[in-house]
Write a protein that holds these residues in place. Structure first.
Motif, PDB file in Angstrom:
ATOM      1  N   ARG A   1      -3.090   0.692  11.492  1.00  0.00           N
ATOM      2  CA  ARG A   1      -2.719   2.114  11.459  1.00  0.00           C
ATOM      3  C   ARG A   1      -1.233   2.277  11.808  1.00  0.00           C
ATOM      4  NH1 ARG A   1      -5.355   7.017  11.691  1.00  0.00           N
ATOM      5  NH2 ARG A   1      -7.416   6.100  12.031  1.00  0.00           N
ATOM      6  N   PHE A   2      -0.737   1.442  12.701  1.00  0.00           N
ATOM      7  CA  PHE A   2       0.683   1.439  13.078  1.00  0.00           C
ATOM      8  C   PHE A   2       1.586   1.323  11.853  1.00  0.00           C
ATOM      9  CE2 PHE A   2       4.290  -1.484  13.611  1.00  0.00           C
ATOM     10  CZ  PHE A   2       5.083  -0.795  14.508  1.00  0.00           C
ATOM     11  N   TRP A   3       1.241   0.397  10.939  1.00  0.00           N
ATOM     12  CA  TRP A   3       2.072   0.167   9.757  1.00  0.00           C
ATOM     13  C   TRP A   3       1.923   1.282   8.731  1.00  0.00           C
ATOM     14  CZ3 TRP A   3       6.077  -2.819   9.376  1.00  0.00           C
ATOM     15  CH2 TRP A   3       6.192  -3.923  10.226  1.00  0.00           C
ATOM     16  N   ILE A   4       0.713   1.760   8.548  1.00  0.00           N
ATOM     17  CA  ILE A   4       0.495   2.826   7.568  1.00  0.00           C
ATOM     18  C   ILE A   4       1.207   4.100   7.992  1.00  0.00           C
ATOM     19  CG2 ILE A   4      -1.298   4.302   6.534  1.00  0.00           C
ATOM     20  CD1 ILE A   4      -3.128   1.811   6.597  1.00  0.00           C
TER      21      ILE A   4
ATOM     22  N   GLY B   1       7.040   5.353  -0.351  1.00  0.00           N
ATOM     23  CA  GLY B   1       5.884   5.161   0.514  1.00  0.00           C
ATOM     24  C   GLY B   1       5.331   6.486   0.994  1.00  0.00           C
ATOM     25  N   GLU B   2       4.021   6.573   1.082  1.00  0.00           N
ATOM     26  CA  GLU B   2       3.362   7.787   1.539  1.00  0.00           C
ATOM     27  C   GLU B   2       2.225   7.415   2.482  1.00  0.00           C
ATOM     28  OE1 GLU B   2       0.374  10.866  -0.500  1.00  0.00           O
ATOM     29  OE2 GLU B   2       2.417  10.977  -1.332  1.00  0.00           O
ATOM     30  N   VAL B   3       2.196   8.056   3.642  1.00  0.00           N
ATOM     31  CA  VAL B   3       1.144   7.804   4.622  1.00  0.00           C
ATOM     32  C   VAL B   3      -0.199   8.249   4.045  1.00  0.00           C
ATOM     33  CG1 VAL B   3       0.317   8.363   6.942  1.00  0.00           C
ATOM     34  CG2 VAL B   3       2.780   8.086   6.519  1.00  0.00           C
ATOM     35  N   PHE B   4      -1.244   7.496   4.325  1.00  0.00           N
ATOM     36  CA  PHE B   4      -2.589   7.835   3.873  1.00  0.00           C
ATOM     37  C   PHE B   4      -3.593   7.449   4.947  1.00  0.00           C
ATOM     38  CE2 PHE B   4      -1.957   3.441   2.718  1.00  0.00           C
ATOM     39  CZ  PHE B   4      -3.190   2.850   2.968  1.00  0.00           C
ATOM     40  N   GLU B   5      -4.785   7.956   4.826  1.00  0.00           N
ATOM     41  CA  GLU B   5      -5.899   7.601   5.699  1.00  0.00           C
ATOM     42  C   GLU B   5      -6.971   6.946   4.837  1.00  0.00           C
ATOM     43  OE1 GLU B   5      -8.222   7.554   9.359  1.00  0.00           O
ATOM     44  OE2 GLU B   5      -6.099   8.020   9.004  1.00  0.00           O
ATOM     45  N   PRO B   6      -7.296   5.678   5.078  1.00  0.00           N
ATOM     46  CA  PRO B   6      -8.358   5.055   4.280  1.00  0.00           C
ATOM     47  C   PRO B   6      -9.685   5.795   4.451  1.00  0.00           C
ATOM     48  CG  PRO B   6      -7.141   3.403   5.524  1.00  0.00           C
ATOM     49  CD  PRO B   6      -6.703   4.735   6.046  1.00  0.00           C
TER      50      PRO B   6
ATOM     51  N   ASP C   1       9.544   3.168   6.064  1.00  0.00           N
ATOM     52  CA  ASP C   1       9.759   1.837   5.491  1.00  0.00           C
ATOM     53  C   ASP C   1      10.131   1.925   4.019  1.00  0.00           C
ATOM     54  OD1 ASP C   1       9.285   0.573   7.867  1.00  0.00           O
ATOM     55  OD2 ASP C   1       7.212   0.045   7.429  1.00  0.00           O
ATOM     56  N   GLY C   2       9.581   2.910   3.330  1.00  0.00           N
ATOM     57  CA  GLY C   2       9.927   3.090   1.928  1.00  0.00           C
ATOM     58  C   GLY C   2      11.402   3.364   1.729  1.00  0.00           C
ATOM     59  N   ARG C   3      11.949   4.206   2.594  1.00  0.00           N
ATOM     60  CA  ARG C   3      13.395   4.493   2.499  1.00  0.00           C
ATOM     61  C   ARG C   3      14.219   3.233   2.788  1.00  0.00           C
ATOM     62  NH1 ARG C   3      11.468   9.512   4.442  1.00  0.00           N
ATOM     63  NH2 ARG C   3      11.515   8.838   6.613  1.00  0.00           N
TER      64      ARG C   3
ATOM     65  N   CYS D   1       0.800  -1.235   0.000  1.00  0.00           N
ATOM     66  CA  CYS D   1       0.000   0.000   0.000  1.00  0.00           C
ATOM     67  C   CYS D   1       0.826   1.275   0.000  1.00  0.00           C
ATOM     68  CB  CYS D   1      -0.963   0.006   1.186  1.00  0.00           C
ATOM     69  SG  CYS D   1      -0.167   0.110   2.813  1.00  0.00           S
ATOM     70  N   GLY D   2       2.115   1.173  -0.285  1.00  0.00           N
ATOM     71  CA  GLY D   2       2.961   2.357  -0.238  1.00  0.00           C
ATOM     72  C   GLY D   2       2.508   3.482  -1.147  1.00  0.00           C
TER      73      GLY D   2
END
Length: 226
Positions: A95-98, A112-117, A104-106, A73-74
């Motif tokens: 939510r911890f992983w998102i 990777g980019e944080v998002f809110e479903p 984590d992307g680096r 989901c990155g």
């Protein structure tokens, strides 16, 4: 104009598009009656995904996420903005992983980019794709908020990293749990039926029946001695 399925056309079709250096199985699911579909776990390589959907003639109406790991989901938030569609899943326990997608992307060399479903999912929820209705099963163990999508009429599931052909998901990541993973597989996946075929997060497709007969980690014979 709605495109009616041809004679014998199944209600659901799926196409697997491996993405990211980790070769994660992003999947395009679509309703053959409406040609409307969803991306599941679009972790990266967005041009490849959108190009595949266009070639298939599928109009993407949402993004479905099994769990919060970077390869799954990155790029989901980026793609959702690009297409103007909502994100559904995973369970909020991920939510911890998102929240750590950028870091984590680096580490993994994947953007990777944080998002809110738009919608967190619970066990027993349903999601729609065109005219299709898929059941949601919360299957923790690999991550605490992992979910599985199941279309009962097609005997088909997208299981993320819970189960693989000949193996099971890792449980040694933060917040993973081996006993929870086994319980998810045996208590929530096996009852869906041996004739259910599934797309795993990596590698080849399989069926629950094949894994019950042959999987050295979670097959019936392997678990009989526990």
């Amino acid at each position: 104009m709605t495109q009616a399925p041809s004679a014998g056309e199944p209600p659901l079709r799926a196409a697997i598009v491996p993405v990211t250096p980790l070769q994660q199985n992003a999947t395009i699911l679509w309703c053959t009656a409406t040609m409307r579909g969803a991306f599941t776990d679009p972790g990266g390589d967005l041009d490849r995904l959108t190009g595949a959907a266009a070639q298939l003639g599928v109009t993407i109406e949402k993004i479905l996420i099994t769990h919060g790991h970077i390869d799954h989901c990155g790029q989901a938030g980026v793609l959702a903005r690009q297409l103007g569609v909502p994100i559904e899943g995973p369970h909020e326990a991920d939510r911890f992983w998102i929240a750590r997608l950028a870091d984590d992307g680096r580490n993994y060399g994947v953007r990777g980019e944080v998002f809110e479903p738009d919608r967190w999912l619970e066990n027993g929820d349903q999601v729609t794709v065109g005219d299709l209705v898929l059941d949601v099963y919360h299957c923790p163990g690999h991550t605490p908020g992992h979910v599985v999508f199941h279309h009962a009429p097609s005997r088909f599931a997208v299981v993320g990293d819970v189960l693989f052909r000949g193996s099971i998901g890792r449980w040694d990541f933060p917040m993973g749990n081996h006993d929870d993973l086994i319980a998810s597989i045996t208590g929530r996946l096996w009852p869906l039926g041996d004739d259910t075929h599934f797309v795993p997060g990596h590698g080849e497709t399989s069926s629950f029946g094949h894994e019950r007969r042959t999987n050295p980690l979670v097959g019936d014979r392997a678990l009989a001695g526990r």
